[in-house]
Design a protein around this motif. Structure first.
Motif, PDB file in Angstrom:
ATOM      1  N   HIS A  16       0.827  -1.211   0.000  1.00  0.00           N
ATOM      2  CA  HIS A  16       0.000   0.000   0.000  1.00  0.00           C
ATOM      3  C   HIS A  16       0.862   1.263   0.000  1.00  0.00           C
ATOM      4  CE1 HIS A  16      -4.090  -1.514   0.226  1.00  0.00           C
ATOM      5  NE2 HIS A  16      -3.755  -2.381   1.171  1.00  0.00           N
ATOM      6  N   MET A  17       1.919   1.282   0.800  1.00  0.00           N
ATOM      7  CA  MET A  17       2.800   2.458   0.824  1.00  0.00           C
ATOM      8  C   MET A  17       3.441   2.682  -0.544  1.00  0.00           C
ATOM      9  SD  MET A  17       4.703   2.458   4.572  1.00  0.00           S
ATOM     10  CE  MET A  17       5.587   0.912   4.294  1.00  0.00           C
ATOM     11  N   HIS A  18       3.949   1.600  -1.136  1.00  0.00           N
ATOM     12  CA  HIS A  18       4.601   1.726  -2.443  1.00  0.00           C
ATOM     13  C   HIS A  18       3.614   2.170  -3.520  1.00  0.00           C
ATOM     14  CE1 HIS A  18       8.333   0.398  -0.929  1.00  0.00           C
ATOM     15  NE2 HIS A  18       8.162  -0.905  -1.020  1.00  0.00           N
ATOM     16  N   LEU A  19       2.416   1.586  -3.517  1.00  0.00           N
ATOM     17  CA  LEU A  19       1.432   1.935  -4.550  1.00  0.00           C
ATOM     18  C   LEU A  19       0.979   3.388  -4.422  1.00  0.00           C
ATOM     19  CD1 LEU A  19      -0.677  -1.340  -4.691  1.00  0.00           C
ATOM     20  CD2 LEU A  19       0.546  -0.278  -6.611  1.00  0.00           C
ATOM     21  N   ALA A  20       0.917   3.894  -3.199  1.00  0.00           N
ATOM     22  CA  ALA A  20       0.567   5.301  -3.026  1.00  0.00           C
ATOM     23  C   ALA A  20       1.554   6.194  -3.764  1.00  0.00           C
ATOM     24  CB  ALA A  20       0.531   5.656  -1.543  1.00  0.00           C
ATOM     25  N   ASP A  51      -4.314   7.544 -11.714  1.00  0.00           N
ATOM     26  CA  ASP A  51      -5.553   7.206 -11.005  1.00  0.00           C
ATOM     27  C   ASP A  51      -5.513   7.804  -9.603  1.00  0.00           C
ATOM     28  OD1 ASP A  51      -7.821   6.043  -9.899  1.00  0.00           O
ATOM     29  OD2 ASP A  51      -7.568   4.191 -11.049  1.00  0.00           O
ATOM     30  N   PRO A  52      -5.878   9.075  -9.453  1.00  0.00           N
ATOM     31  CA  PRO A  52      -5.812   9.731  -8.141  1.00  0.00           C
ATOM     32  C   PRO A  52      -6.718   9.091  -7.098  1.00  0.00           C
ATOM     33  CG  PRO A  52      -6.970  11.105  -9.750  1.00  0.00           C
ATOM     34  CD  PRO A  52      -6.359   9.991 -10.506  1.00  0.00           C
ATOM     35  N   ILE A  53      -7.794   8.460  -7.502  1.00  0.00           N
ATOM     36  CA  ILE A  53      -8.702   7.822  -6.542  1.00  0.00           C
ATOM     37  C   ILE A  53      -8.012   6.617  -5.884  1.00  0.00           C
ATOM     38  CG2 ILE A  53     -10.865   6.580  -6.253  1.00  0.00           C
ATOM     39  CD1 ILE A  53     -12.068   8.300  -8.446  1.00  0.00           C
ATOM     40  N   LYS A  54      -7.391   5.758  -6.714  1.00  0.00           N
ATOM     41  CA  LYS A  54      -6.645   4.618  -6.164  1.00  0.00           C
ATOM     42  C   LYS A  54      -5.475   5.095  -5.313  1.00  0.00           C
ATOM     43  CE  LYS A  54      -7.664   0.910  -9.464  1.00  0.00           C
ATOM     44  NZ  LYS A  54      -7.060  -0.067 -10.413  1.00  0.00           N
ATOM     45  N   GLN A  55      -4.800   6.143  -5.783  1.00  0.00           N
ATOM     46  CA  GLN A  55      -3.667   6.679  -5.020  1.00  0.00           C
ATOM     47  C   GLN A  55      -4.124   7.120  -3.636  1.00  0.00           C
ATOM     48  OE1 GLN A  55      -2.933  10.123  -4.170  1.00  0.00           O
ATOM     49  NE2 GLN A  55      -0.938   9.576  -3.308  1.00  0.00           N
ATOM     50  N   ALA A  56      -5.262   7.784  -3.564  1.00  0.00           N
ATOM     51  CA  ALA A  56      -5.783   8.253  -2.271  1.00  0.00           C
ATOM     52  C   ALA A  56      -6.163   7.080  -1.372  1.00  0.00           C
ATOM     53  CB  ALA A  56      -6.983   9.167  -2.504  1.00  0.00           C
ATOM     54  N   HIS A  82      -4.861   3.981  -1.358  1.00  0.00           N
ATOM     55  CA  HIS A  82      -3.651   3.344  -0.822  1.00  0.00           C
ATOM     56  C   HIS A  82      -2.999   4.216   0.255  1.00  0.00           C
ATOM     57  CE1 HIS A  82      -3.665  -0.029  -3.538  1.00  0.00           C
ATOM     58  NE2 HIS A  82      -3.719   0.751  -4.605  1.00  0.00           N
ATOM     59  N   THR A  83      -2.989   5.515   0.036  1.00  0.00           N
ATOM     60  CA  THR A  83      -2.406   6.429   1.027  1.00  0.00           C
ATOM     61  C   THR A  83      -3.165   6.354   2.336  1.00  0.00           C
ATOM     62  OG1 THR A  83      -1.651   7.948  -0.706  1.00  0.00           O
ATOM     63  CG2 THR A  83      -1.833   8.838   1.529  1.00  0.00           C
ATOM     64  N   GLU A  84      -4.490   6.397   2.258  1.00  0.00           N
ATOM     65  CA  GLU A  84      -5.302   6.384   3.475  1.00  0.00           C
ATOM     66  C   GLU A  84      -5.183   5.062   4.208  1.00  0.00           C
ATOM     67  OE1 GLU A  84      -7.457   7.425   6.611  1.00  0.00           O
ATOM     68  OE2 GLU A  84      -6.577   8.729   5.081  1.00  0.00           O
ATOM     69  N   TRP A  85      -5.128   3.938   3.464  1.00  0.00           N
ATOM     70  CA  TRP A  85      -4.992   2.638   4.115  1.00  0.00           C
ATOM     71  C   TRP A  85      -3.715   2.601   4.941  1.00  0.00           C
ATOM     72  CZ3 TRP A  85      -1.933  -1.409   5.168  1.00  0.00           C
ATOM     73  CH2 TRP A  85      -2.510  -2.629   5.536  1.00  0.00           C
ATOM     74  N   HIS A 130       6.842  11.572  -0.267  1.00  0.00           N
ATOM     75  CA  HIS A 130       5.954  10.413  -0.202  1.00  0.00           C
ATOM     76  C   HIS A 130       4.588  10.823   0.328  1.00  0.00           C
ATOM     77  CE1 HIS A 130       4.606   6.313   0.307  1.00  0.00           C
ATOM     78  NE2 HIS A 130       5.767   5.856  -0.150  1.00  0.00           N
ATOM     79  N   PRO A 131       3.507  10.439  -0.358  1.00  0.00           N
ATOM     80  CA  PRO A 131       2.161  10.839   0.081  1.00  0.00           C
ATOM     81  C   PRO A 131       1.790  10.300   1.466  1.00  0.00           C
ATOM     82  CG  PRO A 131       2.032   9.198  -1.672  1.00  0.00           C
ATOM     83  CD  PRO A 131       3.451   9.649  -1.611  1.00  0.00           C
ATOM     84  N   VAL A 132       2.294   9.119   1.839  1.00  0.00           N
ATOM     85  CA  VAL A 132       1.977   8.579   3.155  1.00  0.00           C
ATOM     86  C   VAL A 132       2.664   9.397   4.243  1.00  0.00           C
ATOM     87  CG1 VAL A 132       2.130   6.563   4.668  1.00  0.00           C
ATOM     88  CG2 VAL A 132       1.600   6.257   2.235  1.00  0.00           C
ATOM     89  N   ALA A 133       3.897   9.800   4.003  1.00  0.00           N
ATOM     90  CA  ALA A 133       4.605  10.649   4.975  1.00  0.00           C
ATOM     91  C   ALA A 133       3.887  11.990   5.131  1.00  0.00           C
ATOM     92  CB  ALA A 133       6.044  10.857   4.534  1.00  0.00           C
TER      93      ALA A 133
END
Length: 579
Positions: A265-269, A278-283, A285-288, A315-318
């Motif tokens: 999930h972190m990598h896919l974000a 695909d910003p929806i999928k990116q969001a 994975h980030t939220e998960w 990184h979006p998760v960070a």
């Protein structure tokens, strides 16, 4: 082709240890898998780092960087076994160091030479398709292979290859080394060999090899992302891994599936962010990933090596977690309840379910079988504490009707003393200096004077206890002070220390040499003092780095404690400067 059985990668953190990043000046340690190595490697001693550095720097003068891959040199006829033998003879200590050292302890200033030696060793193992022929070339001493039966030599080669492959990949992917292309080169060779093995075995998963080896393909995904390969191939592999962790037929542990899912999930974000498709999928994975990590703050250091790498995009998760998540050293009460302080008192493991001692409610065991040991060997050591805690629990129950405030105070103190918070335990580990020299735990004690602050929090008992003074001393130098602070009779402190030393000596003799004591003495006016001896494993020490500002970890809120002063010199660990 490399022998079979070498493709499993025990997934590890890509963060260096305190030794590896230079924060601690301790000598590196032998790899924790050392006892699983071939017999011919056991008994070998890890060379001193100063000697290893000297050989590495001499090697640097003879090899141009970046070096030509050794397999390409061989194809051009530019390398011979005599040249390899000369290389190993001039780097005997460095070679042995690369074989035995824990990869997290390798300093990054010798990274090019370590990678070069590991590559050369693996290249030689590749040549040993017929073990006896390879050994006749004279390579056995340099690979530390003992002559024996053909099967034994094959087993040794397989085991060596497995360890060296894992060490090269995880070291190259370490955040401060950051050589993902070197790791990817090795992983591609491993992948090629592994898929061939599956085809020859007619495996039903030959076209989906990640279903057979999550570790290997997660490592490949790590290397691709760390190398900034943000493409459809990387995305497809990560999505396949997510599908795999939901497959009930895969025989891997829940913790391994969870780790794989978190990394994917972190990598896919990041991959979706860089692809911009695909910003929806990116969001999602980030939220998960962010939601999971907010609930699991103990993974802060390990996760930093994934989402705060210096040569990667933001990184979006960070960003979702925010800088305060990384800077806050305190652990949530939820994590404390789930992970901290709950380990089997007999074997120090932390399985999902633990049984609690019914009498004192303070000691855990992982099975009915081990809990029965309470009436055997472990009961002798636990009986005194168990009797005392049982009396105090009865006292608290009686006080709840006559003096609720006093009952709350005693209950808070007992919970704090017996279930020390993660941050407090980490502060004590740093104060005593276990990262630098774990054996210091056998001869030092941390003193903590605390006070109870009933108005500090209505929900978190940790906030109602504040340490006002603390310090570390050599136990044998303050025996009289221990007796004075605890009310022990004269001579009892010496007997207590001798029993503790004998207990841990016995553990070492029984194969528990990687377990070290951490002794704390906590006291407060009007409260019985508590001497607590916790067991700290080498693995626990790898989960964090030495922090010279450990006093800031002691209290979850408010000011850090002042130094504790006695008549003898204070022994707080202070890292010596490294030239």
């Amino acid at each position: 082709m490399r022998p079979r059985g070498i493709f499993g990668l025990a997934h590890t953190s890509y963060a260096p240890s305190s030794v590896g990043c230079g924060v601690s000046d301790a000598e590196p340690s032998i790899d924790s898998t050392y006892m699983e190595l071939p017999e011919s490697w056991r008994g070998l001693e890890l060379p001193l780092l100063a000697v290893v550095r000297e050989e590495a720097f001499k090697l640097r003068e003879t090899i141009r960087y970046p070096p030509i891959p050794i397999e390409e040199m061989d194809n051009d006829g530019a390398i011979t076994m005599d040249m390899v033998a000369q290389l190993f003879m001039s780097t005997a200590s460095l070679t042995l160091f690369c074989e035995l050292v824990d990869g997290k302890d390798i300093p990054p200033d010798i990274a090019p030479e370590v990678i070069r030696i590991l590559q050369t060793q693996l290249f030689l193992i590749d040549q040993l398709e017929v073990p006896d022929a390879g050994l006749k070339m004279g390579m056995a001493p340099f690979l530390h292979i003992k002559r024996g039966s053909e099967q034994k030599e094959v087993d040794e080669i397989i085991n060596q290859s497995a360890l060296l492959n894992r060490k090269l990949v995880t070291f190259a992917l370490r955040e401060d080394v950051d050589q993902p292309l070197e790791a990817l080169r090795q992983l591609e060779q491993m992948n090629s060999g592994y898929t061939q093995e599956l085809v020859l075995a007619r495996s039903v998963n030959a076209r989906k090899p990640w279903l057979e080896n999550l570790d290997l393909y997660l490592s490949i995904a790590d290397a691709l992302v760390f190398a900034n390969r943000f493409d459809e191939k990387t995305k497809a592999l990560l999505e396949n891994l997510l599908v795999a962790v939901d497959d009930p037929t895969i025989d891997v542990s829940t913790s391994e599936k969870t780790h794989t899912a978190l990394c994917a999930h972190m990598h896919l974000a990041l991959v979706f962010q860089e692809l911009g498709t695909d910003p929806i999928k990116q969001a999602k994975h980030t939220e998960w990933a962010a939601k999971y990590l907010r609930k699991h703050t103990l993974q802060r250091d390990a996760v930093s090596a994934y989402i705060r790498r210096r040569n990667q995009p933001s990184h979006p998760v960070a960003e979702a977690l925010g800088p305060e998540w990384f800077e806050n050293t305190q652990v949530s009460l939820r994590d404390e309840k789930r992970f901290v302080g709950k380990m089997c008192a007999q074997c120090l493991s932390s399985p999902p379910k633990l049984l609690r001692c019914r009498r004192c409610q303070m000691v855990f065991y992982w099975s009915v079988k081990l809990s029965l040991l309470l009436t055997k060997g472990h009961w002798k050591a636990h009986k005194v504490q168990c009797d005392l805690m049982g009396q105090k629990l009865k006292q608290i129950e009686a006080m709840k009707t006559t003096d609720p405030a006093a009952a709350q105070r005693l209950d808070d103190v007992l919970r704090w003393q017996n279930f020390a918070s993660y941050s407090l335990r980490l502060a004590a580990i740093n104060a005593v200096g276990l990262h630098h020299a774990p054996e210091r735990g056998r001869e030092h004690v941390m003193l903590m004077q605390f006070e109870h602050c009933p108005s500090a929090s209505q929900t978190d008992y940790r906030h109602r206890i504040r340490v006002v003074r603390c310090g570390v001393y050599k136990t044998r130098e303050i025996l009289n002070d221990i007796e004075r602070l605890t009310g022990m009779p004269r001579g009892a402190a010496k007997k207590f220390v001798e029993d503790m030393e004998a207990s841990f000596h016995s553990n070492s003799q029984n194969g528990a040499e990687d377990i070290f004591p951490l002794t704390t003495l906590t006291f407060c006016k009007g409260i019985d003092p508590c001497i607590k001896i916790e067991s700290v494993t080498k693995y626990m020490l790898t989960l964090s780095r030495y922090d010279p500002e450990w006093r800031k970890m002691v209290n979850p809120v408010g000011e850090p404690p002042a130094p504790f002063r006695l008549r003898v010199p204070n022994a707080d660990y202070v890292r010596r400067s490294v030239e």
